[in-house]
Design a protein around this motif. Sequence first.
Motif, PDB file in Angstrom:
ATOM      1  N   GLU A  41      -3.368   5.120  -1.640  1.00  0.00           N
ATOM      2  CA  GLU A  41      -3.142   4.232  -0.484  1.00  0.00           C
ATOM      3  C   GLU A  41      -4.477   3.710   0.055  1.00  0.00           C
ATOM      4  O   GLU A  41      -4.634   2.508   0.301  1.00  0.00           O
ATOM      5  N   GLU A  42      -5.433   4.623   0.209  1.00  0.00           N
ATOM      6  CA  GLU A  42      -6.754   4.211   0.741  1.00  0.00           C
ATOM      7  C   GLU A  42      -7.425   3.191  -0.168  1.00  0.00           C
ATOM      8  O   GLU A  42      -7.977   2.195   0.293  1.00  0.00           O
ATOM      9  N   HIS A  43      -7.372   3.439  -1.475  1.00  0.00           N
ATOM     10  CA  HIS A  43      -8.046   2.533  -2.417  1.00  0.00           C
ATOM     11  C   HIS A  43      -7.379   1.155  -2.458  1.00  0.00           C
ATOM     12  O   HIS A  43      -8.060   0.146  -2.545  1.00  0.00           O
ATOM     13  N   ILE A  44      -6.047   1.143  -2.379  1.00  0.00           N
ATOM     14  CA  ILE A  44      -5.340  -0.147  -2.367  1.00  0.00           C
ATOM     15  C   ILE A  44      -5.656  -0.888  -1.069  1.00  0.00           C
ATOM     16  O   ILE A  44      -5.897  -2.105  -1.065  1.00  0.00           O
ATOM     17  N   ALA A  45      -5.678  -0.160   0.043  1.00  0.00           N
ATOM     18  CA  ALA A  45      -5.992  -0.794   1.332  1.00  0.00           C
ATOM     19  C   ALA A  45      -7.397  -1.400   1.266  1.00  0.00           C
ATOM     20  O   ALA A  45      -7.621  -2.540   1.674  1.00  0.00           O
ATOM     21  N   HIS A  52      -3.672  -0.948   6.620  1.00  0.00           N
ATOM     22  CA  HIS A  52      -2.904   0.258   6.249  1.00  0.00           C
ATOM     23  C   HIS A  52      -2.105  -0.013   4.979  1.00  0.00           C
ATOM     24  O   HIS A  52      -1.663  -1.141   4.751  1.00  0.00           O
ATOM     25  N   ALA A  53      -1.921   1.038   4.193  1.00  0.00           N
ATOM     26  CA  ALA A  53      -1.082   0.922   2.994  1.00  0.00           C
ATOM     27  C   ALA A  53      -0.210   2.167   2.912  1.00  0.00           C
ATOM     28  O   ALA A  53      -0.689   3.281   3.114  1.00  0.00           O
ATOM     29  N   VAL A  54       1.066   1.956   2.642  1.00  0.00           N
ATOM     30  CA  VAL A  54       2.023   3.071   2.551  1.00  0.00           C
ATOM     31  C   VAL A  54       2.679   3.035   1.168  1.00  0.00           C
ATOM     32  O   VAL A  54       3.327   2.045   0.804  1.00  0.00           O
ATOM     33  N   ALA A  55       2.492   4.106   0.406  1.00  0.00           N
ATOM     34  CA  ALA A  55       3.009   4.140  -0.965  1.00  0.00           C
ATOM     35  C   ALA A  55       4.523   4.333  -0.970  1.00  0.00           C
ATOM     36  O   ALA A  55       5.075   5.004  -0.099  1.00  0.00           O
TER      37      ALA A  55
END
Length: 382
Positions: A41-45, A52-55
């Motif tokens: 999530e952190e890397h995609i964000a 924020h990114a939520v898998a």
Amino acid sequence: MPDSFIPLAIPELDEEDARSVYECVKSTFVSSVGPLVGKFEEHIARFTGAPHAVAASSGTTAMTLALRALGVGAGDVVIAPDFTFVATVNPAVNLGAEVVLVDPEPETMNPDPDRVLEAVDMLRKEGRRPKAVVFVHLYGVPGKLGSLVGPLGDMEVPLVEDAAESLGASWTSGPLAGRHTGTAGICGILSFNGNKIITCGGGGMVLTSSEALAGRMKHLSTQARRPGIEYDHDDVGYNFRLTNLQASLGLSQLSKLGRYLERKHEIRRRYDRAFGSLAGVLLHPSPQDSAGSDWLYTVRLDSGISARVVIDELRTRGIEARPVWTPVHMQKPYIKMRYVGNGVSEKLHASGISLPSSVGMTEAQQDRVIEEFISIVESYSG
Ligand SMILES: Cc1ncc(COP(=O)(O)O)c(C=O)c1O
């Protein structure tokens, strides 16, 4: 069929990916509890610039989480694209909402902002306001959202982008300059299905600018279970969380995304050069205000030759070509849904062809696709 079949879009997987998954298996953290989901999530964000990114377990479940968190449910109306994979639209319907479908504009094949506003106006006259507008960026091409974000913001209508096919695409000028697709609205979703530019086997992600929505989506994706060791649930949630095992592959794939994008651009440039002077063929969309990811090279025939005939002919020559999406309003469960448009999606469907675009496709394979495509188109052009 020749032995050397050329597939449309297969994943690029290597020893590094296998090692990453193996390490995860050895760790025994294979389900949703594990450090790699948060890291992914952190890397995609970071890559997309999303706060924020939520898998999620897929692009479809990611869209469901986004709409559910925005409160979409029975009695609501959602505006959605008519020209797309049906997974863009199914989540709203599965949540009980009514959907109004809007035509695409022909340049990018993505929703026509004027049609979206027309649909909003149609609903306003009925005393209704859409609970959300779902937009899509197909084939790695950013849609014309620049003219839509302002009006939707003014009307306080949330925008949810389906960026399942466009990881790595961004706008380069206009009001959204510098933004990645999926980060222009309150929420945007990605897919990591096997045919996407990077894969987790299956998987998805919601990008959002709202910390509150991110928390709500994460909560809903884990059965709405409250923290602690008891089984306390404060809502009716889902089991939609990505697993650590899937994230282990996603992280390894993400580390190679830059190279994959470069390869996709190279494939597009070679097709563009080869078909640039071919009469009756419109090249893969390349709008002025954006840098697409070139995920799946898609041409349109504007000389009246049927796309289906060319696709079938390519397939008999061992080349996997595919038609573009069948308009949603033509699909059995959606036939009675309202559709705002005048046949652009149907015209695209009759004329569009996606050509092999795998990262691992060799130049010799691409040359074969080019040669066969040109020979088929020329033979039908008389
Ligand atoms: C435009 C679009 N939306 C949504 C999805 C759904 O993603 P998933 O297959 O991960 O559920 C896909 C791909 O499969 C897609 O191409």
